[in-house]
Structure formats: structure tokens, C-alpha cells
Write an enzyme that holds these catalytic residues in place. Structure first.
Site, mmCIF file in Angstrom:
data_model
loop_
_atom_site.group_PDB
_atom_site.id
_atom_site.type_symbol
_atom_site.label_atom_id
_atom_site.label_comp_id
_atom_site.label_asym_id
_atom_site.label_seq_id
_atom_site.Cartn_x
_atom_site.Cartn_y
_atom_site.Cartn_z
ATOM 1 N N ALA A 111 0.851 -1.186 0.000
ATOM 2 C CA ALA A 111 0.000 0.000 0.000
ATOM 3 C C ALA A 111 0.886 1.234 0.000
ATOM 4 C CB ALA A 111 -0.884 0.003 1.243
ATOM 5 N N GLY A 163 0.820 -5.309 0.777
ATOM 6 C CA GLY A 163 -0.294 -5.392 -0.167
ATOM 7 C C GLY A 163 0.138 -5.927 -1.528
HETATM 8 N N1 DAK Z 1 4.572 3.353 -0.123
HETATM 9 C C1 DAK Z 1 4.993 4.552 -0.569
HETATM 10 N N2 DAK Z 1 6.203 4.762 -1.108
HETATM 11 C C2 DAK Z 1 7.032 3.716 -1.209
HETATM 12 C C3 DAK Z 1 6.666 2.416 -0.765
HETATM 13 C C4 DAK Z 1 5.365 2.253 -0.204
HETATM 14 N N3 DAK Z 1 4.906 1.065 0.203
HETATM 15 N N4 DAK Z 1 7.713 1.589 -0.979
HETATM 16 C C5 DAK Z 1 8.676 2.340 -1.547
HETATM 17 N N5 DAK Z 1 8.271 3.610 -1.684
HETATM 18 C C6 DAK Z 1 9.013 4.737 -2.251
HETATM 19 C C7 DAK Z 1 10.099 5.213 -1.296
HETATM 20 O O1 DAK Z 1 9.583 6.093 -0.330
HETATM 21 C C8 DAK Z 1 11.042 5.892 -2.268
HETATM 22 O O2 DAK Z 1 10.525 7.183 -2.593
HETATM 23 P P1 DAK Z 1 11.477 8.498 -2.546
HETATM 24 O O3 DAK Z 1 12.059 8.502 -1.178
HETATM 25 O O4 DAK Z 1 12.498 8.236 -3.644
HETATM 26 O O5 DAK Z 1 10.541 9.628 -2.852
HETATM 27 C C9 DAK Z 1 10.944 5.022 -3.522
HETATM 28 O O6 DAK Z 1 9.713 4.320 -3.409
HETATM 29 C C10 DAK Z 1 12.059 3.986 -3.617
HETATM 30 O O7 DAK Z 1 12.080 3.268 -2.407
HETATM 31 P P2 DAK Z 1 13.392 3.089 -1.500
HETATM 32 O O8 DAK Z 1 14.314 4.264 -1.659
HETATM 33 O O9 DAK Z 1 12.956 2.752 -0.128
HETATM 34 O O10 DAK Z 1 14.049 1.845 -2.241
HETATM 35 P P3 DAK Z 1 14.974 0.703 -1.613
HETATM 36 O O11 DAK Z 1 15.406 -0.104 -2.764
HETATM 37 O O12 DAK Z 1 16.012 1.309 -0.702
HETATM 38 O O13 DAK Z 1 14.003 -0.152 -0.669
HETATM 39 C C11 DAK Z 1 11.964 -1.373 -0.149
HETATM 40 C C12 DAK Z 1 12.951 -0.869 -1.241
HETATM 41 C C13 DAK Z 1 10.795 -2.038 -0.886
HETATM 42 C C14 DAK Z 1 12.671 -2.430 0.704
HETATM 43 C C15 DAK Z 1 11.516 -0.196 0.739
HETATM 44 O O14 DAK Z 1 11.082 0.859 -0.099
HETATM 45 C C16 DAK Z 1 10.382 -0.564 1.658
HETATM 46 O O15 DAK Z 1 10.603 -1.181 2.699
HETATM 47 N N6 DAK Z 1 9.148 -0.168 1.290
HETATM 48 C C17 DAK Z 1 7.977 -0.358 2.144
HETATM 49 C C18 DAK Z 1 7.509 -1.796 2.120
HETATM 50 C C19 DAK Z 1 6.327 -2.026 3.061
HETATM 51 O O16 DAK Z 1 6.435 -1.833 4.290
HETATM 52 N N7 DAK Z 1 5.215 -2.454 2.506
HETATM 53 C C20 DAK Z 1 4.011 -2.779 3.282
HETATM 54 C C21 DAK Z 1 3.132 -1.568 3.431
HETATM 55 S S1 DAK Z 1 1.611 -1.964 4.334
HETATM 56 C C22 DAK Z 1 -5.917 -3.242 2.794
HETATM 57 C C23 DAK Z 1 -5.291 -3.234 1.543
HETATM 58 C C24 DAK Z 1 -3.895 -3.202 1.491
HETATM 59 C C25 DAK Z 1 -3.146 -3.149 2.635
HETATM 60 C C26 DAK Z 1 -3.775 -3.169 3.856
HETATM 61 C C27 DAK Z 1 -5.173 -3.203 3.952
HETATM 62 N N8 DAK Z 1 -7.348 -3.287 2.888
HETATM 63 C C28 DAK Z 1 -8.096 -3.757 1.708
HETATM 64 C C29 DAK Z 1 -8.023 -3.085 4.117
HETATM 65 C C30 DAK Z 1 -1.699 -3.123 2.496
HETATM 66 C C31 DAK Z 1 -0.836 -2.730 3.475
HETATM 67 C C32 DAK Z 1 0.598 -2.629 3.137
HETATM 68 O O17 DAK Z 1 1.048 -2.957 2.070
#
Ligand code: DAK
Length: 257
Positions: A64, A108
Site C-alpha cells: 500500500a 499489499g
Molecule cells: N509506499 C509509498 N512509497 C514507497 C513504498 C510504499 N509502500 N515503498 C517504496 N516507496 C518509495 C520510497 O519512499 C522511495 O521514494 P522516494 O524517497 O524516492 O521519494 C521510492 O519508493 C524507492 O524506495 P526506496 O528508496 O525505499 O528503495 P529501496 O530499494 O532502498 O528499498 C523497499 C525498497 C521495498 C525495501 C523499501 O522501499 C520498503 O521497505 N518499502 C515499504 C515496504 C512495506 O512496508 N510495505 C508494506 C506496506 S503496508 C488493505 C489493503 C492493502 C493493505 C492493507 C489493507 N485493505 C483492503 C483493508 C496493504 C498494506 C501494506 O502494504
């Protein structure tokens, strides 16, 4: 024209590409809306028999959009966004959907892949449910679908630690059907889609529904559905075609009737 996805029609298959590369295809409201709409259109299109959802080499989807969706979110704003309706809509698409994953499929992103019917991956793929690191838990089916795919104890370890795991491990726990070389993963996924697209569509649809029932019903109810679906297929032209082609040693041509 959608802003956040690209739709490539290569009949009888279609490829829907998530296209927010600057944020690793983070799933915002606009993307989920456009994805659902395109899938519904392809589902209604007789020329398309199998759909591939993919991202790019670096990311299927990193989850997300944390910045857009979660920073100021409250239970009430989350409820008002009605995220679940879009995810449910994707789940209700009848045509087989293959998730072709390269790079990150996190949170997500992993859940979106699990909403599809088959997951295949490049050897570079990295899966994970890292929500615990944000103080939350999976909310789009991750706890249920990962537990059903990998079993309770593996799902517990993965979701409680939030650790990332690679394609080969995903295959070993039953999340991924095939791991493809990094050089050919998308072509390989499309070839799989074309193979399925050549099969009789009514049989494919009923087999998909029957397998899904294995995860939401009792064995008795699932067997009952399977039996009825099996008999129903004897009323299709494609069953005549398949059996006739076998008997006469020729390649069948299925029409979806
Ligand atoms: N959201 C927003 N931006 C993101 C992002 C995300 N999930 N993942 C990466 N980005 C952005 C980063 O902020 C960065 O942007 P700038 O800083 O350049 O502006 C750019 O993408 C590149 O990312 P990184 O610089 O962090 O790149 P790295 O290669 O160093 O790291 C990474 C990649 C994937 C390991 C890292 O970006 C990361 O940990 N990202 C977050 C992963 C995460 O925690 N995902 C889970 C989120 S919670 C629902 C539906 C859906 C959901 C829940 C409920 N319902 C139907 C009720 C879903 C929930 C989730 O997914």
C-alpha cells in the site's frame, strides 16, 4: 486512459502492468481503482482468456502507498476509503489471473499476488508481509491466504518477523508455482498464460471455482461442487471437441461454449 497502469492486449491474453515505478508500484487508491476497472473490462471481453498482472523488473508492488494512505489515517478514514470493495472486486474476476512477480512483492503487493489464481516469479523476486514493522498487520488477506498456502507455522514466522524471502523459498512453501530466469520471466509468464488460454474456458472457470472452494468450504461441500461441475461440462461443445480431437488424433480448438 489510466494513469497508473498499462494494459497490453496480446489476444488471447492480456497483460496489466502496474506503473508507478517511482514508488515501486505502491498501491494507492487511484491504482487500485484503475486496476479493478481494467480487470472487469478484460473479464467481460470474450477475446481475452487469461490475464497476467505484473510490475517491472524492480517491483511487482511494494505494498500500500504508505505515504498517501497511512500517515494521517484513522479507523474512520480507512473505513471511508472502502479499500476492501476494490480488493473484493479483483477477487471476483472469473478469468484466470496470473501474478508475474519480479523484484519486490511486499505487504499489499504480496497480498495482491495472492488474490490472483497463480503466482509465478523471476528468480529476483522478494516476497514479504512486513506490516508488523509499521505497527500493523496484513489487511488485504495476507494472514488468511499465506496461512492457507504455506501452513500455520511458516505463516506465523513470516508475518510475525516481517522478513523478506526470495523466490525459491516462496516456491518451497507453496506460494509460487514456478520460478523463471531473470532474463525471461515475463515471457515465461506470458507463455503460461497462453497455454491456459488454449484450454476450454468453461472448464478452466469451473476448475478455478472448485479449487477456490477447497479453501472456503468443507471437503463434503467442495466434492459436491466438483461433481456437479464435472457433470455440467458434459453439456458443453468444448467437451465434444476435446473428446473428438483425442479420438481422431488432432489438436482441439476450444470455443468457450
Ligand atoms: N509506499 C509509498 N512509497 C514507497 C513504498 C510504499 N509502500 N515503498 C517504496 N516507496 C518509495 C520510497 O519512499 C522511495 O521514494 P522516494 O524517497 O524516492 O521519494 C521510492 O519508493 C524507492 O524506495 P526506496 O528508496 O525505499 O528503495 P529501496 O530499494 O532502498 O528499498 C523497499 C525498497 C521495498 C525495501 C523499501 O522501499 C520498503 O521497505 N518499502 C515499504 C515496504 C512495506 O512496508 N510495505 C508494506 C506496506 S503496508 C488493505 C489493503 C492493502 C493493505 C492493507 C489493507 N485493505 C483492503 C483493508 C496493504 C498494506 C501494506 O502494504
Amino acid at each position: 486512459m489510466p494513469n497508473t497502469i498499462l494494459v497490453h492486449r496480446e489476444e488471447p491474453i492480456a497483460v496489466v502492468q502496474l506503473n508507478r515505478p517511482e514508488v515501486l508500484n505502491a498501491l494507492n487508491e487511484e491504482l487500485m481503482g484503475e486496476l479493478l476497472l481494467s480487470l472487469q473490462q478484460l473479464d467481460a471481453d470474450d477475446a481475452v482468456r487469461c490475464i497476467v498482472i505484473t510490475g517491472n523488473e524492480k517491483a511487482f508492488a511494494a505494498g500500500a502507498d504508505i505515504k498517501e494512505t497511512f500517515v494521517t489515517a484513522t479507523p474512520v478514514t480507512m473505513l471511508a476509503q472502502d479499500l476492501t470493495t476494490k480488493w473484493e472486486g479483483i477477487r471476483k474476476v472469473k478469468k484466470p489471473i496470473i501474478a508475474a512477480v519480479s523484484g519486490y512483492a511486499l505487504g499489499g503487493g504480496c497480498e495482491l499476488a495472492m488474490t490472483c489464481d497463480i503466482i509465478v516469479a523471476s528468480e529476483t523476486a522478494q516476497f514479504g508481509q512486513p506490516e508488523v514493522n509499521l505497527g500493523i498487520i496484513p489487511g488485504a488477506g495476507g494472514t488468511q491466504r499465506l496461512a492457507r498456502a504455506a501452513g500455520k507455522y511458516v505463516a506465523m514466522e513470516l508475518i510475525l518477523t516481517g522478513r523478506r524471502f526470495k523466490a525459491e523459498e516462496a516456491k518451497s512453501i507453496g506460494l509460487v508455482a514456478q520460478v523463471y530466469p531473470a532474463a525471461s520471466w515475463l515471457d515465461d509468464a506470458k507463455a503460461l498464460a497462453r497455454t491456459i488460454a488454449e484450454k476450454p474456458p468453461v472448464a478452466v472457470r469451473l476448475a478455478t471455482e472448485a479449487i477456490d472452494l477447497a479453501f472456503s468450504s468443507t471437503l463434503e461441500a467442495g466434492l459436491e461442487f466438483e461433481r456437479k461441475a464435472f457433470y455440467l461440462l458434459f453439456a458443453t461443445e468444448d467437451k465434444q471437441e476435446g473428446v473428438d480431437a483425442f479420438v481422431n488424433k488432432r489438436t482441439p480448438v476450444f470455443k468457450g461454449r
